[in-house]
Design an enzyme around this catalytic site. Structure first.
Site, mmCIF file in Angstrom:
data_model
loop_
_atom_site.group_PDB
_atom_site.id
_atom_site.type_symbol
_atom_site.label_atom_id
_atom_site.label_comp_id
_atom_site.label_asym_id
_atom_site.label_seq_id
_atom_site.Cartn_x
_atom_site.Cartn_y
_atom_site.Cartn_z
ATOM 1 N N ASP A 138 0.873 -1.171 0.000
ATOM 2 C CA ASP A 138 0.000 0.000 0.000
ATOM 3 C C ASP A 138 0.922 1.236 0.000
ATOM 4 O OD1 ASP A 138 -2.255 1.736 0.610
ATOM 5 O OD2 ASP A 138 -1.482 1.777 2.670
ATOM 6 N N ASP A 170 -0.314 5.057 0.904
ATOM 7 C CA ASP A 170 -0.626 6.062 1.926
ATOM 8 C C ASP A 170 -0.620 5.460 3.326
ATOM 9 O OD1 ASP A 170 -1.109 8.392 0.227
ATOM 10 O OD2 ASP A 170 -2.720 7.150 -0.586
ATOM 11 N N GLU A 215 -0.539 11.194 4.772
ATOM 12 C CA GLU A 215 -1.878 11.765 4.989
ATOM 13 C C GLU A 215 -1.866 13.226 5.445
ATOM 14 O OE1 GLU A 215 -4.450 10.813 3.696
ATOM 15 O OE2 GLU A 215 -4.282 8.654 3.424
ATOM 16 N N LYS A 238 -11.910 11.569 -3.692
ATOM 17 C CA LYS A 238 -13.202 12.043 -4.232
ATOM 18 C C LYS A 238 -14.351 11.507 -3.384
ATOM 19 C CE LYS A 238 -12.342 10.639 -8.530
ATOM 20 N NZ LYS A 238 -10.897 10.401 -8.618
ATOM 21 N N ARG A 248 -14.175 10.701 -0.281
ATOM 22 C CA ARG A 248 -14.113 11.401 1.018
ATOM 23 C C ARG A 248 -14.776 12.766 0.907
ATOM 24 N NH1 ARG A 248 -8.428 10.846 2.141
ATOM 25 N NH2 ARG A 248 -9.079 8.688 2.333
ATOM 26 N N HIS A 255 -11.020 18.042 -6.270
ATOM 27 C CA HIS A 255 -10.056 16.945 -6.221
ATOM 28 C C HIS A 255 -8.900 17.173 -7.193
ATOM 29 C CE1 HIS A 255 -8.441 12.791 -6.512
ATOM 30 N NE2 HIS A 255 -8.574 12.907 -5.220
ATOM 31 N N LYS A 257 -6.718 19.620 -5.494
ATOM 32 C CA LYS A 257 -6.053 18.930 -4.367
ATOM 33 C C LYS A 257 -4.892 18.082 -4.873
ATOM 34 C CE LYS A 257 -5.534 15.032 -1.886
ATOM 35 N NZ LYS A 257 -5.328 13.637 -2.287
ATOM 36 N N THR A 263 -5.166 3.156 -3.160
ATOM 37 C CA THR A 263 -6.389 3.893 -3.450
ATOM 38 C C THR A 263 -6.095 5.234 -4.114
ATOM 39 O OG1 THR A 263 -7.403 2.893 -1.525
ATOM 40 C CG2 THR A 263 -8.427 4.888 -2.312
ATOM 41 N N ASP A 282 -1.294 -0.447 6.205
ATOM 42 C CA ASP A 282 -1.241 0.296 7.468
ATOM 43 C C ASP A 282 -2.603 0.437 8.143
ATOM 44 O OD1 ASP A 282 -2.096 2.224 5.417
ATOM 45 O OD2 ASP A 282 -2.091 3.642 7.092
#
Ligand code: XBP
Ligand code: MG
Length: 248
Positions: free
Chosen positions: A9, A11, A18, A53, A55, A80, A83, A121, A181
């Site tokens: 993964d 993030d 994050e 998106k 979120r 987004h 961002k 993701t 995580d």
């Protein structure tokens, strides 16, 4: 069974990203003239929804119909997009580095022929920015498969991104180990049948990790310093061997 591939993964796992994602969301809100600010506590809650998106959509939905702008269907897409640009700038300025032990693991895996993949993701551009910034221009080529973002219909905790990664690797789940995580990441990897090591992150510290092969705070914990323990890669091989034996 031999460990053939490690699927990471991004993030929270490869890097503590994050806080940079959060800063980028907040910058996008400011740039759009919106009076929103996600503090750490709110962001911790919002992280239960994976995908930027998704979120945003969840957050806007929670504000109720009276809030200005929320009826605009392009709002999520434009926020987004902004961002992602802000996050890319932060990463290229060196705001994020790999977590302890991962650079060593990547080097060991490459030299010993264990295949590396990413199942994440976040969007591909974000992954590429991070790998370039942390590992240099060749960073992306360390990973044979990079499965990211909107390439699947259902994001974690659905298993889709792991199933896609396995298909691209042409490997069975039992010959892989996932490194995650979070609770959502663990659910996704386990639902795809992959033994999973958890490296807890700032935001996931209190998640439920039932079903993980092992839970550590940092990758280096896997190899005791005194007396010289196994390499990180060998520790992962042992973990994988034990997990696949236990699952029959
Ligand atoms: C991480 C995420 C990501 C980032 C934002 O989940 O949910 O959505 O917070 O990235 P995981 P985007 O580590 O379980 O893959 O804005 O690019 O979606
Ligand atoms: Mg994660």
């Amino acid at each position: 069974m031999e460990l053939e591939a490690i699927i990471c993964d991004v993030d929270g796992t490869l890097a503590e990203t994050e806080e940079s994602h959060r800063a980028a969301f907040n910058q996008a809100f400011r740039d759009a003239g919106l009076p929103w600010h996600w503090d750490k506590s709110l962001y911790g809650e919002l992280l239960k929804v994976t995908g930027g998106k998704e979120r945003l959509r969840h957050f806007i939905g929670s504000l109720g119909i009276k809030t200005v702008n929320t009826a605009d269907p392009s709002l999520v897409a434009s926020l987004h997009e902004r961002k992602t640009a802000c996050y890319g700038e932060l990463v290229s300025r060196g705001a994020v580095s790999l977590r302890s032990g991962f650079e060593t693991l990547i080097r060991q895996a490459r030299s010993e022929g264990v295949r590396l993949a990413i199942a994440t993701t976040t969007g591909l551009a974000n992954v590429q920015a991070l790998l370039r910034s942390a590992l240099g221009t060749e960073g992306c080529s360390c990973f044979e498969v990079i499965a990211a973002g909107d390439t699947v219909a259902h994001k974690k905790p659905a298993p889709d991104i792991y199933l896609r990664t396995l298909a691209q690797l042409r490997l069975a789940p039992r010959s892989c180990l996932a490194v995650e995580d979070s609770h959502n990441g663990l659910r996704a990897a386990r639902a795809a049948g992959i033994a999973t090591l958890i490296v807890r992150s700032t935001y996931s510290r209190f998640d439920d990790f039932a079903g993980a092969a092992r839970v550590v705070d940092e990758l280096d914990e896997l190899c005791a310093a005194e007396p010289p323990g196994p390499s990180i890669l060998d520790a992962l091989r042992l973990l994988h061997q034990r997990a696949t034996r236990e699952s029959g």
